[in-house]
Design a protein around this motif. Structure first.
Motif, PDB file in Angstrom:
ATOM      1  N   PRO A  54       0.810  -1.224   0.000  1.00  0.00           N
ATOM      2  CA  PRO A  54       0.000   0.000   0.000  1.00  0.00           C
ATOM      3  C   PRO A  54       0.842   1.271   0.000  1.00  0.00           C
ATOM      4  CG  PRO A  54      -0.074  -1.045   2.144  1.00  0.00           C
ATOM      5  CD  PRO A  54       0.658  -1.982   1.226  1.00  0.00           C
ATOM      6  N   GLU A  55       2.072   1.173   0.455  1.00  0.00           N
ATOM      7  CA  GLU A  55       2.965   2.333   0.460  1.00  0.00           C
ATOM      8  C   GLU A  55       4.321   1.913  -0.093  1.00  0.00           C
ATOM      9  OE1 GLU A  55       3.210   4.308   4.208  1.00  0.00           O
ATOM     10  OE2 GLU A  55       1.047   4.242   4.523  1.00  0.00           O
ATOM     11  N   ARG A  56       4.942   2.833  -0.803  1.00  0.00           N
ATOM     12  CA  ARG A  56       6.263   2.563  -1.372  1.00  0.00           C
ATOM     13  C   ARG A  56       7.219   3.666  -0.959  1.00  0.00           C
ATOM     14  NH1 ARG A  56       6.614  -2.054  -5.006  1.00  0.00           N
ATOM     15  NH2 ARG A  56       4.475  -2.602  -5.432  1.00  0.00           N
ATOM     16  N   ASN A  66      -4.878  13.407  -6.743  1.00  0.00           N
ATOM     17  CA  ASN A  66      -4.922  11.991  -7.105  1.00  0.00           C
ATOM     18  C   ASN A  66      -3.714  11.556  -7.949  1.00  0.00           C
ATOM     19  OD1 ASN A  66      -5.974   9.392  -7.078  1.00  0.00           O
ATOM     20  ND2 ASN A  66      -7.122   9.714  -8.957  1.00  0.00           N
ATOM     21  N   TYR A  67      -2.506  11.818  -7.425  1.00  0.00           N
ATOM     22  CA  TYR A  67      -1.322  11.340  -8.117  1.00  0.00           C
ATOM     23  C   TYR A  67      -0.197  11.077  -7.116  1.00  0.00           C
ATOM     24  CZ  TYR A  67       1.073  15.886  -7.646  1.00  0.00           C
ATOM     25  OH  TYR A  67       1.679  17.004  -7.144  1.00  0.00           O
ATOM     26  N   TYR A  68       0.767  10.263  -7.574  1.00  0.00           N
ATOM     27  CA  TYR A  68       1.958   9.964  -6.783  1.00  0.00           C
ATOM     28  C   TYR A  68       3.125  10.780  -7.319  1.00  0.00           C
ATOM     29  CZ  TYR A  68      -0.209   5.935  -4.552  1.00  0.00           C
ATOM     30  OH  TYR A  68      -1.015   5.121  -3.821  1.00  0.00           O
ATOM     31  N   GLN A  69       4.019  11.158  -6.425  1.00  0.00           N
ATOM     32  CA  GLN A  69       5.216  11.894  -6.804  1.00  0.00           C
ATOM     33  C   GLN A  69       6.433  11.128  -6.296  1.00  0.00           C
ATOM     34  OE1 GLN A  69       5.588  15.749  -5.010  1.00  0.00           O
ATOM     35  NE2 GLN A  69       7.332  16.310  -6.257  1.00  0.00           N
ATOM     36  N   CYS A  70       7.394  10.896  -7.187  1.00  0.00           N
ATOM     37  CA  CYS A  70       8.639  10.252  -6.797  1.00  0.00           C
ATOM     38  C   CYS A  70       9.494  11.281  -6.076  1.00  0.00           C
ATOM     39  CB  CYS A  70       9.370   9.722  -8.023  1.00  0.00           C
ATOM     40  SG  CYS A  70      10.952   8.952  -7.624  1.00  0.00           S
TER      41      CYS A  70
END
Length: 73
Positions: A54-56, A66-70
């Protein structure tokens, strides 16, 4: 998965629709299932069983947009 695909194809064929893609949960992840779908030229989106996290580390989820950021360099 073979029986599900067969039944789905029968239903879709009644309306001249070809099954090209399939989405399934990790419970359907196996070499046999993937080989069967590959043989039928069906693009399958099935996660590897037990690989969900669920988490990285190194990624931040921005809920409002509604987005992921590296965040790793």
């Amino acid at each position: 998965i073979e029986k599900i695909v067969e039944l789905t194809e029968e239903n879709l064929n009644e309306n001249d629709i070809q099954l090209e893609e399939l989405l399934a949960d990790g419970g359907y992840s196996s070499g046999e299932a993937l080989a069967y779908l590959h043989q039928k030229n069906i693009n399958a989106y099935i996660p590897n069983f037990g690989q969900y996290k669920p988490e990285r580390e190194g990624f931040t989820f921005h809920k409002e947009e509604n987005y992921y950021q590296c965040t790793k360099p």
